[in-house]
Design a protein around this motif. Structure first.
Motif, PDB file in Angstrom:
ATOM      1  N   UNK A 127      -9.819 -22.932  39.348  1.00  0.00           N
ATOM      2  CA  UNK A 127      -8.632 -22.125  39.047  1.00  0.00           C
ATOM      3  C   UNK A 127      -8.134 -22.368  37.623  1.00  0.00           C
ATOM      4  N   UNK A 128      -8.140 -23.617  37.185  1.00  0.00           N
ATOM      5  CA  UNK A 128      -7.631 -23.963  35.846  1.00  0.00           C
ATOM      6  C   UNK A 128      -8.361 -23.227  34.739  1.00  0.00           C
ATOM      7  N   UNK A 129      -9.668 -22.972  34.934  1.00  0.00           N
ATOM      8  CA  UNK A 129     -10.462 -22.331  33.892  1.00  0.00           C
ATOM      9  C   UNK A 129     -10.207 -20.830  33.797  1.00  0.00           C
ATOM     10  N   UNK A 130      -9.516 -20.278  34.797  1.00  0.00           N
ATOM     11  CA  UNK A 130      -9.145 -18.873  34.763  1.00  0.00           C
ATOM     12  C   UNK A 130      -7.741 -18.642  34.250  1.00  0.00           C
ATOM     13  N   UNK A 131      -7.086 -19.687  33.800  1.00  0.00           N
ATOM     14  CA  UNK A 131      -5.705 -19.566  33.301  1.00  0.00           C
ATOM     15  C   UNK A 131      -5.666 -18.696  32.054  1.00  0.00           C
ATOM     16  N   UNK A 132      -4.599 -17.942  31.924  1.00  0.00           N
ATOM     17  CA  UNK A 132      -4.346 -17.141  30.722  1.00  0.00           C
ATOM     18  C   UNK A 132      -2.908 -17.371  30.288  1.00  0.00           C
ATOM     19  N   UNK A 133      -2.663 -17.599  29.025  1.00  0.00           N
ATOM     20  CA  UNK A 133      -3.641 -17.762  27.949  1.00  0.00           C
ATOM     21  C   UNK A 133      -4.329 -19.132  28.015  1.00  0.00           C
ATOM     22  N   UNK A 134      -5.240 -19.384  27.083  1.00  0.00           N
ATOM     23  CA  UNK A 134      -6.019 -20.612  27.070  1.00  0.00           C
ATOM     24  C   UNK A 134      -5.192 -21.844  26.743  1.00  0.00           C
ATOM     25  N   UNK A 135      -5.741 -23.031  26.991  1.00  0.00           N
ATOM     26  CA  UNK A 135      -5.057 -24.295  26.742  1.00  0.00           C
ATOM     27  C   UNK A 135      -4.565 -24.415  25.298  1.00  0.00           C
ATOM     28  N   UNK A 136      -3.343 -24.909  25.145  1.00  0.00           N
ATOM     29  CA  UNK A 136      -2.783 -25.155  23.820  1.00  0.00           C
ATOM     30  C   UNK A 136      -2.076 -23.965  23.201  1.00  0.00           C
ATOM     31  N   UNK A 137      -2.131 -22.801  23.847  1.00  0.00           N
ATOM     32  CA  UNK A 137      -1.454 -21.614  23.324  1.00  0.00           C
ATOM     33  C   UNK A 137       0.056 -21.792  23.429  1.00  0.00           C
ATOM     34  N   UNK A 138       0.790 -21.431  22.375  1.00  0.00           N
ATOM     35  CA  UNK A 138       2.253 -21.501  22.409  1.00  0.00           C
ATOM     36  C   UNK A 138       2.796 -20.508  23.439  1.00  0.00           C
ATOM     37  N   UNK A 139       3.809 -20.930  24.205  1.00  0.00           N
ATOM     38  CA  UNK A 139       4.416 -20.092  25.235  1.00  0.00           C
ATOM     39  C   UNK A 139       5.908 -19.912  24.957  1.00  0.00           C
ATOM     40  N   UNK A 140       6.480 -18.756  25.278  1.00  0.00           N
ATOM     41  CA  UNK A 140       7.922 -18.570  25.104  1.00  0.00           C
ATOM     42  C   UNK A 140       8.732 -19.369  26.115  1.00  0.00           C
ATOM     43  N   UNK A 141       8.174 -19.588  27.316  1.00  0.00           N
ATOM     44  CA  UNK A 141       8.809 -20.405  28.348  1.00  0.00           C
ATOM     45  C   UNK A 141       7.717 -21.212  29.038  1.00  0.00           C
ATOM     46  N   UNK A 142       8.102 -22.265  29.726  1.00  0.00           N
ATOM     47  CA  UNK A 142       7.123 -23.152  30.361  1.00  0.00           C
ATOM     48  C   UNK A 142       6.261 -22.489  31.407  1.00  0.00           C
ATOM     49  N   UNK A 143       6.761 -21.421  32.025  1.00  0.00           N
ATOM     50  CA  UNK A 143       6.007 -20.771  33.093  1.00  0.00           C
ATOM     51  C   UNK A 143       5.314 -19.476  32.649  1.00  0.00           C
ATOM     52  N   UNK A 144       5.200 -19.250  31.355  1.00  0.00           N
ATOM     53  CA  UNK A 144       4.640 -17.992  30.836  1.00  0.00           C
ATOM     54  C   UNK A 144       3.117 -18.033  30.743  1.00  0.00           C
ATOM     55  N   UNK A 145       2.489 -18.387  31.836  1.00  0.00           N
ATOM     56  CA  UNK A 145       1.034 -18.348  31.934  1.00  0.00           C
ATOM     57  C   UNK A 145       0.689 -17.940  33.358  1.00  0.00           C
ATOM     58  N   UNK A 146      -0.546 -17.525  33.575  1.00  0.00           N
ATOM     59  CA  UNK A 146      -0.959 -17.110  34.910  1.00  0.00           C
ATOM     60  C   UNK A 146      -2.219 -17.841  35.332  1.00  0.00           C
ATOM     61  N   UNK A 147      -2.338 -18.042  36.639  1.00  0.00           N
ATOM     62  CA  UNK A 147      -3.519 -18.650  37.244  1.00  0.00           C
ATOM     63  C   UNK A 147      -4.080 -17.683  38.280  1.00  0.00           C
ATOM     64  N   UNK A 148      -5.387 -17.517  38.324  1.00  0.00           N
ATOM     65  CA  UNK A 148      -5.964 -16.638  39.349  1.00  0.00           C
ATOM     66  C   UNK A 148      -5.973 -17.337  40.705  1.00  0.00           C
ATOM     67  N   UNK A 149      -6.151 -16.558  41.773  1.00  0.00           N
ATOM     68  CA  UNK A 149      -6.331 -17.201  43.068  1.00  0.00           C
ATOM     69  C   UNK A 149      -7.745 -17.790  43.109  1.00  0.00           C
ATOM     70  N   UNK A 150      -8.025 -18.587  44.118  1.00  0.00           N
ATOM     71  CA  UNK A 150      -9.308 -19.297  44.173  1.00  0.00           C
ATOM     72  C   UNK A 150     -10.506 -18.360  44.223  1.00  0.00           C
ATOM     73  N   UNK A 151     -10.361 -17.217  44.857  1.00  0.00           N
ATOM     74  CA  UNK A 151     -11.472 -16.266  44.944  1.00  0.00           C
ATOM     75  C   UNK A 151     -11.776 -15.672  43.574  1.00  0.00           C
ATOM     76  N   UNK A 152     -10.734 -15.226  42.867  1.00  0.00           N
ATOM     77  CA  UNK A 152     -10.925 -14.634  41.542  1.00  0.00           C
ATOM     78  C   UNK A 152     -11.390 -15.673  40.524  1.00  0.00           C
ATOM     79  N   UNK A 153     -10.979 -16.922  40.699  1.00  0.00           N
ATOM     80  CA  UNK A 153     -11.322 -17.982  39.737  1.00  0.00           C
ATOM     81  C   UNK A 153     -12.822 -18.186  39.616  1.00  0.00           C
ATOM     82  N   UNK A 154     -13.564 -17.921  40.716  1.00  0.00           N
ATOM     83  CA  UNK A 154     -15.016 -18.106  40.691  1.00  0.00           C
ATOM     84  C   UNK A 154     -15.656 -17.227  39.618  1.00  0.00           C
ATOM     85  N   UNK A 155     -15.048 -16.066  39.351  1.00  0.00           N
ATOM     86  CA  UNK A 155     -15.558 -15.157  38.332  1.00  0.00           C
ATOM     87  C   UNK A 155     -14.835 -15.322  37.013  1.00  0.00           C
ATOM     88  N   UNK A 156     -13.512 -15.357  37.067  1.00  0.00           N
ATOM     89  CA  UNK A 156     -12.700 -15.390  35.847  1.00  0.00           C
ATOM     90  C   UNK A 156     -12.822 -16.700  35.085  1.00  0.00           C
TER      91      UNK A 156
END
Length: 200
Positions: A127-156
């Motif tokens: 799941x972590x590898x499907x996060x958007x945006x990528x690691x280290x990207x500046x965010x406007x708020x602490x929760x301004x990123x998304x994680x895919x569900x486990x099924x989508x993570x296998x591809x994303x």
């Protein structure tokens, strides 16, 4: 008053070498081991040192290698590509043992090693590898990123996944005991390890 017996490796250099690799393999296999989460040191783009914790995934004494995983979009990945020299250190407080490893890292993204590592990863780890945006990207708020569900993570997540293989060329083992510490170091040359006791 009885004392805890000294470990079998205490004054045996070969046994200490075997114990070092046994502990690293145990760290890769068991999350509760003090060697499961070593600190990785790399060289930053600005020439300064960078430290972070990684999850040890494999330790192979026959090959002299350690493996962990990372997101290929991370600073860690770009630092390894630019300057492969790195170091790992871990300390197990219960065992009173510190292990340090120095070597050269290679990033594996689209080869058999990477594919086997990805296939062997748990769904929740992907799941972590499907996060958007990528690691280290500046965010406007602490929760301004998304994680895919486990099924989508296998591809994303797969395009962002990398296995990192560290080929060790120096090892350092320190055992702490009030009756006398023991420290040993090894250096690899031509595929062979040579070791010696050194002052703690």
């Amino acid at each position: 008053m009885s004392r805890t017996p000294l470990p079998a490796f205490y004054d045996d250099l070969d046994a200490t070498f075997a114990e070092l690799w046994r502990l690293l393999a145990d760290g890769a296999a068991h999350g509760r081991s003090g060697f499961h989460l070593p600190t990785l040191g790399t060289l930053g783009a600005d020439g300064g040192p960078r430290l972070r914790t990684v999850v040890l995934r494999a330790a192979d004494p026959a090959e002299g290698t350690l493996r962990f995983h990372c997101d290929r979009r991370s600073d860690k990945a770009s630092e390894i590509l630019a300057a492969p020299a790195c170091a790992l250190a871990a300390y197990d407080a219960a065992a009173k043992i510190q292990i340090r490893v120095a070597g050269r890292a290679t990033l594996h993204t689209d080869d058999a090693l990477a594919e086997a590592a990805w296939t062997g990863s748990r769904a929740m780890s992907r799941v972590c590898y499907g996060a958007e945006p990528g690691p280290g990207t500046a965010l406007p708020t602490g929760d301004a990123y998304s994680l895919p569900d486990e099924t989508a993570a296998a591809t994303l997540g797969r395009p962002h996944f990398a296995a990192v293989l560290v080929r060790a060329d120096r090892l350092d083992f320190l055992y702490l005991d009030r009756r006398g510490h023991r420290r040993a170091a090894w250096h690899a040359a031509g595929g062979l390890w040579s070791g010696r006791w050194i002052a703690p």
